[in-house]
Design a protein around this motif. Structure first.
Motif, short mmCIF file in Angstrom:
data_model
loop_
_atom_site.label_atom_id
_atom_site.label_comp_id
_atom_site.label_asym_id
_atom_site.label_seq_id
_atom_site.Cartn_x
_atom_site.Cartn_y
_atom_site.Cartn_z
N LEU A 3 0.81 -1.22 0.00
CA LEU A 3 0.00 0.00 0.00
C LEU A 3 0.84 1.27 0.00
N GLN A 4 2.07 1.19 0.42
CA GLN A 4 2.94 2.37 0.45
C GLN A 4 3.63 2.63 -0.89
N MET A 8 0.61 2.56 -6.37
CA MET A 8 -0.70 2.08 -5.91
C MET A 8 -1.72 3.21 -6.04
N LYS A 9 -2.72 3.03 -6.87
CA LYS A 9 -3.71 4.07 -7.14
C LYS A 9 -5.07 3.78 -6.52
N LEU A 10 -5.34 2.50 -6.24
CA LEU A 10 -6.64 2.11 -5.71
C LEU A 10 -6.51 0.76 -5.02
N VAL A 23 -5.24 0.95 4.74
CA VAL A 23 -5.41 1.78 3.56
C VAL A 23 -5.56 3.25 3.96
N SER A 26 -2.23 4.69 4.46
CA SER A 26 -1.45 4.80 3.23
C SER A 26 -1.92 5.95 2.34
N VAL A 28 -4.52 5.90 0.18
CA VAL A 28 -4.94 5.37 -1.11
C VAL A 28 -6.47 5.26 -1.13
N TRP A 51 -13.42 9.04 0.44
CA TRP A 51 -12.15 8.42 0.01
C TRP A 51 -12.34 7.01 -0.51
N HIS A 81 -8.52 10.64 -4.43
CA HIS A 81 -7.12 10.68 -3.98
C HIS A 81 -6.94 11.78 -2.93
N GLN A 85 -5.83 11.23 0.93
CA GLN A 85 -4.66 11.91 1.49
C GLN A 85 -5.06 12.70 2.74
N LYS A 88 -5.27 10.28 5.59
CA LYS A 88 -3.91 9.93 5.99
C LYS A 88 -3.31 11.04 6.87
#
Length: 177
Positions: A3-4, A8-10, A23, A26, A28, A51, A81, A85, A88
């Motif tokens: 995941l990092q 990785m987009k999804l 997730v 990360s 994502v 998200w 995205h 973020q 996160k």
């Protein structure tokens, strides 16, 4: 960790708590396909916060179109995205970690003599019957049974009266003929 990886987009998951935590940390976006238990609720939270999206597993019986549409939307729209973020960032900047909260609570208890009866829940002093409302359910069930019995007895009595009335009518009709 997968995941990092910046490519990785999804992430597609069933929506269990642990996979959601990973997730979220990360950043994502996530596509959830809940199977059972808390996964449906977890999916609704993710979708509400923007998200991720939820795909009901039964949709797959109708073909792949919905899945392809959701994947395309989530991979091309930047809002997922950005929201991922943000989650996160929220997790990174929260005021206290779980370890810090635990330590603060232990210190609080120790500074106050080791016992805090003020924090003892009132439910500790309530019987099992009252805690689970079994007394209320018993009264409701008893009332329902009494009502059903009353209705059944009324119907049975009404049929007996009706049958007696019909038999008297038929006897009086036979006498006339």
């Amino acid at each position: 960790m997968l995941l990092q990886n910046p490519r990785m987009k999804l992430f597609v998951t069933h929506g269990g708590y642990n996979s959601l935590l990973e997730v979220a940390h990360s950043g994502v976006p996530v596509l959830l396909m809940p199977m059972m238990y808390d996964q449906t609720r977890n999916g609704q939270i993710v979708q509400r916060n923007g998200w991720g999206k939820v795909l009901e597993k039964m949709e797959l019986l109708n073909g792949k179109e919905t899945l392809v549409k959701l994947l395309g939307e989530m991979l091309t729209r930047e809002k997922y995205h950005k929201a991922a973020q943000r989650i996160k960032h929220l997790l990174k900047t929260k005021p206290f970690s779980a370890n810090e909260i635990f330590i603060k609570n232990v210190e609080f208890v120790l500074k106050n003599g080791g016992k805090l009866p003020e924090l003892r829940p009132a439910s500790m002093d309530i019987s099992f019957i009252a805690q689970n409302n079994l007394d209320v359910y018993a009264i409701l069930i008893l009332s329902l049974l009494l009502l059903i019995s009353f209705v059944l007895l009324t119907v049975i009595y009404s049929f007996k009266v009706l049958r007696a009335f019909i038999s008297r009518k038929s006897k009086s009709f036979k006498k006339i003929n």
